[in-house]
Design a protein around this motif. Structure first.
Motif, PDB file in Angstrom:
ATOM      1  N   ARG A   2       0.861  -1.178   0.000  1.00  0.00           N
ATOM      2  CA  ARG A   2       0.000   0.000   0.000  1.00  0.00           C
ATOM      3  C   ARG A   2       0.892   1.221   0.000  1.00  0.00           C
ATOM      4  NH1 ARG A   2      -3.919   1.562   5.033  1.00  0.00           N
ATOM      5  NH2 ARG A   2      -2.245   0.484   6.128  1.00  0.00           N
ATOM      6  N   ILE A   4       0.990   5.369   0.360  1.00  0.00           N
ATOM      7  CA  ILE A   4       0.262   6.575   0.747  1.00  0.00           C
ATOM      8  C   ILE A   4       1.182   7.777   0.520  1.00  0.00           C
ATOM      9  CG2 ILE A   4      -0.771   7.834   2.683  1.00  0.00           C
ATOM     10  CD1 ILE A   4      -1.482   5.092   3.924  1.00  0.00           C
ATOM     11  N   GLU A   6       1.686  11.857   0.940  1.00  0.00           N
ATOM     12  CA  GLU A   6       1.230  13.088   1.575  1.00  0.00           C
ATOM     13  C   GLU A   6       1.991  14.265   0.978  1.00  0.00           C
ATOM     14  OE1 GLU A   6      -1.307  12.874   3.177  1.00  0.00           O
ATOM     15  OE2 GLU A   6      -1.390  10.927   4.140  1.00  0.00           O
ATOM     16  N   GLU A  11       2.865  16.537   6.839  1.00  0.00           N
ATOM     17  CA  GLU A  11       1.697  15.662   6.642  1.00  0.00           C
ATOM     18  C   GLU A  11       2.093  14.193   6.679  1.00  0.00           C
ATOM     19  OE1 GLU A  11      -1.545  16.606   6.578  1.00  0.00           O
ATOM     20  OE2 GLU A  11      -0.619  18.497   7.190  1.00  0.00           O
ATOM     21  N   THR A  15       0.733  11.232   9.251  1.00  0.00           N
ATOM     22  CA  THR A  15       0.150   9.960   8.835  1.00  0.00           C
ATOM     23  C   THR A  15       0.894   8.775   9.451  1.00  0.00           C
ATOM     24  OG1 THR A  15      -0.759  10.902   6.824  1.00  0.00           O
ATOM     25  CG2 THR A  15      -0.404   8.527   6.818  1.00  0.00           C
ATOM     26  N   TYR A  18      -0.271   8.598  13.015  1.00  0.00           N
ATOM     27  CA  TYR A  18      -1.598   7.974  13.167  1.00  0.00           C
ATOM     28  C   TYR A  18      -1.519   6.455  13.031  1.00  0.00           C
ATOM     29  CZ  TYR A  18      -3.411  12.740  12.619  1.00  0.00           C
ATOM     30  OH  TYR A  18      -3.669  14.070  12.779  1.00  0.00           O
ATOM     31  N   GLN A  19      -0.665   5.998  12.137  1.00  0.00           N
ATOM     32  CA  GLN A  19      -0.514   4.548  11.965  1.00  0.00           C
ATOM     33  C   GLN A  19       0.091   3.917  13.213  1.00  0.00           C
ATOM     34  OE1 GLN A  19      -0.967   2.560   9.134  1.00  0.00           O
ATOM     35  NE2 GLN A  19      -1.488   4.103   7.601  1.00  0.00           N
ATOM     36  N   LEU A  21       0.013   5.174  16.255  1.00  0.00           N
ATOM     37  CA  LEU A  21      -0.991   5.295  17.302  1.00  0.00           C
ATOM     38  C   LEU A  21      -2.073   4.211  17.143  1.00  0.00           C
ATOM     39  CD1 LEU A  21      -1.512   7.242  19.687  1.00  0.00           C
ATOM     40  CD2 LEU A  21      -2.901   8.623  18.136  1.00  0.00           C
ATOM     41  N   ALA A  22      -2.434   3.921  15.909  1.00  0.00           N
ATOM     42  CA  ALA A  22      -3.427   2.870  15.649  1.00  0.00           C
ATOM     43  C   ALA A  22      -2.959   1.543  16.229  1.00  0.00           C
ATOM     44  CB  ALA A  22      -3.684   2.732  14.144  1.00  0.00           C
ATOM     45  N   TYR A  25      -3.149   1.519  20.029  1.00  0.00           N
ATOM     46  CA  TYR A  25      -4.506   1.462  20.588  1.00  0.00           C
ATOM     47  C   TYR A  25      -5.169   0.097  20.417  1.00  0.00           C
ATOM     48  CZ  TYR A  25      -5.608   6.159  22.308  1.00  0.00           C
ATOM     49  OH  TYR A  25      -5.685   7.298  23.054  1.00  0.00           O
ATOM     50  N   GLU A  26      -4.520  -0.856  19.762  1.00  0.00           N
ATOM     51  CA  GLU A  26      -5.180  -2.169  19.657  1.00  0.00           C
ATOM     52  C   GLU A  26      -5.322  -2.778  21.043  1.00  0.00           C
ATOM     53  OE1 GLU A  26      -4.476  -4.953  16.659  1.00  0.00           O
ATOM     54  OE2 GLU A  26      -4.058  -3.467  15.114  1.00  0.00           O
ATOM     55  N   VAL A  50       0.486  13.872  21.611  1.00  0.00           N
ATOM     56  CA  VAL A  50      -0.752  13.103  21.758  1.00  0.00           C
ATOM     57  C   VAL A  50      -0.738  12.233  23.004  1.00  0.00           C
ATOM     58  CG1 VAL A  50      -2.177  11.264  20.755  1.00  0.00           C
ATOM     59  CG2 VAL A  50      -1.276  13.085  19.295  1.00  0.00           C
ATOM     60  N   LYS A  54      -0.443  10.147  28.930  1.00  0.00           N
ATOM     61  CA  LYS A  54      -1.552   9.192  28.855  1.00  0.00           C
ATOM     62  C   LYS A  54      -1.078   7.860  29.407  1.00  0.00           C
ATOM     63  CE  LYS A  54      -4.532  11.163  25.418  1.00  0.00           C
ATOM     64  NZ  LYS A  54      -5.339  11.026  24.215  1.00  0.00           N
ATOM     65  N   THR A 224       3.204  -1.248   4.157  1.00  0.00           N
ATOM     66  CA  THR A 224       2.703   0.091   3.832  1.00  0.00           C
ATOM     67  C   THR A 224       3.883   1.049   3.673  1.00  0.00           C
ATOM     68  OG1 THR A 224       0.611  -0.229   5.006  1.00  0.00           O
ATOM     69  CG2 THR A 224       1.348   2.040   4.709  1.00  0.00           C
TER      70      THR A 224
ATOM     71  N   ARG D   2     -12.625  -2.569  27.975  1.00  0.00           N
ATOM     72  CA  ARG D   2     -11.518  -1.647  28.199  1.00  0.00           C
ATOM     73  C   ARG D   2     -12.114  -0.277  28.476  1.00  0.00           C
ATOM     74  NH1 ARG D   2      -7.207  -0.036  23.522  1.00  0.00           N
ATOM     75  NH2 ARG D   2      -9.061  -0.435  22.267  1.00  0.00           N
ATOM     76  N   ALA D  22      -7.808   4.848  13.406  1.00  0.00           N
ATOM     77  CA  ALA D  22      -7.094   3.562  13.413  1.00  0.00           C
ATOM     78  C   ALA D  22      -7.849   2.534  12.584  1.00  0.00           C
ATOM     79  CB  ALA D  22      -6.914   3.062  14.851  1.00  0.00           C
ATOM     80  N   TYR D  25      -7.573   3.271   8.865  1.00  0.00           N
ATOM     81  CA  TYR D  25      -6.262   3.014   8.263  1.00  0.00           C
ATOM     82  C   TYR D  25      -5.935   1.528   8.119  1.00  0.00           C
ATOM     83  CZ  TYR D  25      -4.053   7.564   7.544  1.00  0.00           C
ATOM     84  OH  TYR D  25      -3.698   8.805   7.049  1.00  0.00           O
TER      85      TYR D  25
END
Lengths: 239, 239, 239, 239
Positions: A2, A4, A6, A11, A15, A18-19, A21-22, A25-26, A50, A54, A224, D2, D22, D25
């Motif tokens: 894939r 991508i 930007e 940018e 991106t 975000y990947q 972070l994704a 967050y699983e 971000v 946390k 990716t 969660r 997430a 993506y």
């Protein structure tokens, strides 16, 4: 594969962030190897904003995928030191979330990764010569797992600069080899700038060959590539 | 890489069959490429016993991964014909569960696979020369997706035998290339007999190289190799 | 909900066995809870034939999901004893592959399961009253995780028979509650015989209610029900 | 389950946005149901900033999970209209990425979802009465898939306000029922403010019961709850 694209470094950095972070967050144990270096600097700044303070990532462990030891300093190597400076320290990542690849444990690294279910994702850059991690052309073979690499002559000056002078240079560095990286469930590569445009074209659309180590990712089932416009400038007509 | 060693051809065939059945029973759309040839014959007999007349696999589609056309016969090629004879016909697999790779559609095969979410699994054997699917040494490159291969001179006699004489031979055959197969989410390879022992060692423990095409699977993140004792005889001390 | 109907007990037992084997063959850590009792007896015989002496399941751990202690015997409870007799012992399952839920550890059972990533699959039957595991109507609530259940008066005679007489009866048994079972990634329920036909209809097509505990599985995102023709006889016209 | 607690509405909105991003993506077809309403407004603003004009989500389809028709307007219903206003229009989401649940297709909605592999994720809020989607206490049963709900008398005034007056009120609205939502692979619920604190406690720590519809999510194997401090104020001592 894939791809991508930007519009610029900012940018692209978002991106990639975000990947990453994704993955963080699983809702299951996540083992994630991440890169040091200059390309990810902005990405780590954005990520730090971000996630700083946390505490919602109890399942994440971060890994370095290579290490360059110092000869004299009683300290950690170049890679982990840079990751601390650019990410772990500003983002307050607790030690319990960091697993270090070191000169002492590199021989057991692959077995260790298998014992924890393997790496779920790896985020890495690409060198102008097509290298990824410490896999410079001529230093490793596609079939290598985690290995010690003795500096080839032509690298010695470069690496001496990296560690702060010839005095600090050891004879070797350590890296996950191509096979070890191909075993990661998901590979995310990113690149920025005109200077990466040619190697991106060669690695992603040229022959799969050890002379351009990153060409191996043409073969990964979950790969990716995130680029800015400049890094993508030589491949846009091929997409 | 996961390696499973069973004591003989019968037991190996059962284990491959259970793995294939496991994929068929997943409760989602499953795209599965399967091999023709002599190695899987017993496996297909066993599978046929289990699933014949069962109608509980509404989500499965079977794919061939290569095809050798006949020159004159107004019929399907060698691979699909053999799959029909050994599996689809005795097991009463409905046409709606079969997607054929043909000389007519091979150029769109990779795009088609992407449009359906990719292949979930591929079951394949290994040739004495290290080939898998139609990827004989010298015919394809690691970076190839699905391609047409013009018979190299040294293959012409062999292939004429396969199709039933020189009269039936076309100039080319069709195969998913190494890159296309590496993109499959899970790869299961199996081998039987003393005659495969050396190539198994070379492919799985030798260098990753286009001269031994199956060596590429050292790089797949989800690869299972199922052998009988004889096929495993040269690697047992390495495990 | 996926419903699979086989023609008789033998065929149903095979299909359940293939599903369990499919889980066992996944190439990652697999935590699987399995049922004792009479319905799975043939399934365990078939599975034993397949896996006895195979050593290719290094990633599998088996769990019981309820336990009925004996009052006097210095021994394991009814559930684990039956699993040993019907499956673990004949199939030579090593102790390292068995994790026991016991009266001593039931309070930590849910936290323990979370620490190992949760159960990947549970294989269970259904009682004529709609119960699953030890969740008899009136004994647990949908929101219960793993709990101790004090025998209701009307159960005392039945349970005394189960443990071999009133002398062996303790005041309570232990079970994963509905919420704990709903948290399992995949649930496989199976049933055989005319005597289960009515409860199958009520549980799967009637209201979701604690008065028929198994009705909760209408709400599970990955639920498979495997029946023989007799157990399916009241629902065939509804499919 | 969660539970993630952020310090205020802004931070909660960001975290929900990252979770949704997430999902968007993931490198496969993703079917995602999303909520209209006031709670997600800030989240959609943040998401719009991130993805506006990005064209890197070719695999995503968005779904509404309920619909309130207008009686007279020749237009779409309340839910889709609000999703357009708050998200689809400002973010330039193309029509090809939107699948609408409507009064015309609601009877086939569950079958349609099954045909596309099911919903991968649903993002939803919670009402002060414990409702989610259109599942107000007393209107649906746990076992309901997608249904038409005739307004109960006590709702008529509220709903008339929603559609802009009694003239625009139809006799019924449409919603995915509890069973349909439980079949989604991943459920993300979020809530903000003191006014949600009590119902959060009741739904997540009270009995699982149709009188508090959101209590059903205690039973979902992949459920994430994202709150701000105020919404979490009644449960903090329970964690």
């Amino acid at each position: 594969m894939r791809i991508i694209i930007e519009k610029n470094y900012e940018e692209m950095s978002k991106t990639v962030m975000y990947q990453l972070l994704a993955k963080m967050y699983e809702d299951k144990k996540m083992n994630i190897a991440i890169t040091a270096g200059s390309s990810p600097k902005r990405m780590y700044e954005l990520l730090t904003e971000v996630i700083k303070d946390k505490r919602e990532f109890p399942n994440v462990t971060f890994y370095n995928f290579d290490e360059i030891p110092y000869a004299k300093k009683q300290s950690e190597g170049v890679t982990i030191s840079n990751l601390r400076r650019d990410f772990f320290t500003p983002a307050n990542i607790p030690e319990s979330m960091i697993h270090k690849l070191t000169p002492e444990n590199f021989k057991e690294h692959d077995a260790y990764l298998r014992s924890v279910g393997g790496l779920d994702a790896i985020f890495l850059g690409i060198g102008g010569d097509g290298h990824f991690c410490g896999n410079l052309p001529g230093t490793t073979k596609f079939g290598d797992e985690t290995v010690e690499v003795f500096y080839p002559k032509e690298l010695i000056d470069v690496m001496a600069g990296e560690v702060g002078g010839m005095d600090e240079l050891t004879p070797s560095y350590f890296t996950m080899g191509p096979r070890a990286v191909m075993n990661v469930k998901e590979v995310v590569m990113f690149a920025t700038g005109k200077k990466k445009a040619n190697i991106i074209k060669e690695a992603m659309f040229g022959p799969v060959s050890e002379t351009c180590p990153s060409s191996i990712f043409q073969l990964h089932p979950n790969f990716t590539l995130i680029l800015d416009e400049e890094a993508a400038s030589e491949i846009k007509e091929l997409l």
